[in-house]
Design a protein around this motif. Structure first.
Motif, short mmCIF file in Angstrom:
data_model
loop_
_atom_site.label_atom_id
_atom_site.label_comp_id
_atom_site.label_asym_id
_atom_site.label_seq_id
_atom_site.Cartn_x
_atom_site.Cartn_y
_atom_site.Cartn_z
N GLY A 156 40.15 17.98 -24.36
CA GLY A 156 41.27 18.85 -24.08
C GLY A 156 42.42 18.23 -23.34
O GLY A 156 43.34 18.92 -22.93
N ASP A 157 42.40 16.91 -23.16
CA ASP A 157 43.47 16.25 -22.43
C ASP A 157 44.52 15.70 -23.38
O ASP A 157 44.21 15.24 -24.47
N VAL A 158 45.76 15.72 -22.93
CA VAL A 158 46.86 15.13 -23.68
C VAL A 158 47.22 13.81 -23.01
O VAL A 158 47.58 13.80 -21.83
N ILE A 159 47.09 12.72 -23.74
CA ILE A 159 47.38 11.41 -23.19
C ILE A 159 48.88 11.16 -23.27
O ILE A 159 49.49 11.40 -24.31
N PRO A 160 49.49 10.66 -22.20
CA PRO A 160 50.93 10.39 -22.21
C PRO A 160 51.30 9.39 -23.32
O PRO A 160 50.49 8.52 -23.65
N PRO A 161 52.51 9.51 -23.87
CA PRO A 161 52.92 8.63 -24.97
C PRO A 161 52.73 7.14 -24.68
O PRO A 161 52.36 6.38 -25.57
N ALA A 162 52.95 6.71 -23.44
CA ALA A 162 52.82 5.29 -23.10
C ALA A 162 51.40 4.76 -23.33
O ALA A 162 51.21 3.57 -23.53
N HIS A 163 50.42 5.66 -23.34
CA HIS A 163 49.02 5.25 -23.50
C HIS A 163 48.36 5.89 -24.74
O HIS A 163 47.15 5.83 -24.88
N ALA A 164 49.16 6.46 -25.61
CA ALA A 164 48.62 7.18 -26.76
C ALA A 164 47.79 6.30 -27.68
O ALA A 164 46.93 6.79 -28.41
N HIS A 165 48.02 4.99 -27.65
CA HIS A 165 47.29 4.07 -28.52
C HIS A 165 45.92 3.68 -27.96
O HIS A 165 45.15 3.01 -28.63
N ARG A 166 45.61 4.11 -26.76
CA ARG A 166 44.33 3.74 -26.14
C ARG A 166 43.18 4.53 -26.75
O ARG A 166 43.34 5.68 -27.13
N LYS A 167 42.03 3.90 -26.78
CA LYS A 167 40.83 4.57 -27.26
C LYS A 167 40.43 5.67 -26.28
O LYS A 167 40.57 5.51 -25.07
N LEU A 168 39.94 6.78 -26.82
CA LEU A 168 39.44 7.89 -26.01
C LEU A 168 37.98 8.10 -26.35
O LEU A 168 37.63 8.32 -27.52
N ILE A 169 37.13 8.02 -25.34
CA ILE A 169 35.70 8.25 -25.51
C ILE A 169 35.40 9.60 -24.88
O ILE A 169 35.65 9.80 -23.69
N THR A 170 34.88 10.52 -25.68
CA THR A 170 34.63 11.86 -25.15
C THR A 170 33.17 12.02 -24.71
O THR A 170 32.27 11.38 -25.25
N LYS A 171 33.01 12.87 -23.70
CA LYS A 171 31.68 13.19 -23.18
C LYS A 171 31.07 14.27 -24.07
O LYS A 171 31.80 15.10 -24.58
N PRO A 172 29.76 14.27 -24.27
CA PRO A 172 28.79 13.35 -23.69
C PRO A 172 28.87 11.96 -24.35
O PRO A 172 29.09 11.86 -25.56
N PHE A 173 28.72 10.92 -23.55
CA PHE A 173 28.83 9.56 -24.04
C PHE A 173 27.63 9.17 -24.87
O PHE A 173 26.50 9.55 -24.57
N ARG A 174 27.90 8.38 -25.89
CA ARG A 174 26.84 7.73 -26.67
C ARG A 174 26.95 6.24 -26.38
O ARG A 174 28.05 5.69 -26.31
N ILE A 175 25.82 5.60 -26.22
CA ILE A 175 25.83 4.18 -25.86
C ILE A 175 26.59 3.36 -26.91
O ILE A 175 27.27 2.40 -26.57
N SER A 176 26.53 3.78 -28.17
CA SER A 176 27.25 3.05 -29.22
C SER A 176 28.77 3.11 -29.01
O SER A 176 29.48 2.14 -29.28
N ASP A 177 29.27 4.25 -28.51
CA ASP A 177 30.72 4.37 -28.23
C ASP A 177 31.13 3.46 -27.07
O ASP A 177 32.18 2.83 -27.11
N ILE A 178 30.29 3.42 -26.04
CA ILE A 178 30.57 2.56 -24.89
C ILE A 178 30.55 1.10 -25.33
O ILE A 178 31.46 0.31 -25.01
N GLU A 179 29.54 0.73 -26.10
CA GLU A 179 29.42 -0.66 -26.57
C GLU A 179 30.62 -1.05 -27.43
O GLU A 179 31.19 -2.14 -27.28
N ALA A 180 31.07 -0.15 -28.31
CA ALA A 180 32.22 -0.44 -29.17
C ALA A 180 33.49 -0.65 -28.35
O ALA A 180 34.27 -1.57 -28.62
N ALA A 181 33.70 0.18 -27.34
CA ALA A 181 34.88 0.04 -26.48
C ALA A 181 34.85 -1.30 -25.75
O ALA A 181 35.87 -2.01 -25.68
N LEU A 182 33.69 -1.68 -25.23
CA LEU A 182 33.57 -2.94 -24.49
C LEU A 182 33.77 -4.14 -25.42
O LEU A 182 34.36 -5.15 -25.02
N GLU A 183 33.30 -4.02 -26.66
CA GLU A 183 33.53 -5.10 -27.63
C GLU A 183 35.01 -5.23 -27.94
O GLU A 183 35.52 -6.34 -28.11
#
Length: 117
Positions: free
Chosen positions: A85-112
């Motif tokens: 439900g959050d709106v990311i400011p335009p300056a950061h709109a290109h950043r990846k968003l990981i939503t809760k509940p977290f899955r380990i695969s999502d965390i691993e992909a972001a870190l990669e």
């Protein structure tokens, strides 16, 4: 991540922070630096070389935008985390968003993604 730089976790919920640390352990990654507020995170960003960060958008009564801005200024890759439900400011709109509940695969992909940058 073979160097000594760590990932910064910015998360105000202690239980979620512990769960994320467990995920790092399961992925055989170094224990992340942790902050529960913008103030703590900004101090760590200034003091420690970081390989990347996971920044919770909602930190109690504040938003994580100052942390995002500080990371971007230093060229440190990061992704946002949110319950939704959050709106990311335009300056950061290109950043990846990981939503809760977290899955380990999502965390691993972001870190990669951080390692690839």
């Amino acid at each position: 991540m073979s160097d000594n730089r760590r990932i910064l976790l910015v998360e105000d919920d202690v239980l979620i922070g512990m769960m994320l640390v467990d995920m790092f352990d399961a992925l055989d990654l170094p224990e992340p630096a942790q902050a529960t507020s913008n103030e703590e995170a900004l101090a760590l960003i200034a003091a420690e070389p970081l390989a990347g960060a996971l920044v919770d958008i909602n930190l109690g009564d504040e938003k994580g935008w100052p942390v995002a801005d500080a990371l971007a200024e230093r060229g440190i890759p990061f992704a946002f985390t949110s319950g939704g439900g959050d709106v990311i400011p335009p300056a950061h709109a290109h950043r990846k968003l990981i939503t809760k509940p977290f899955r380990i695969s999502d965390i691993e992909a972001a870190l990669e993604d951080f390692s690839a940058n």
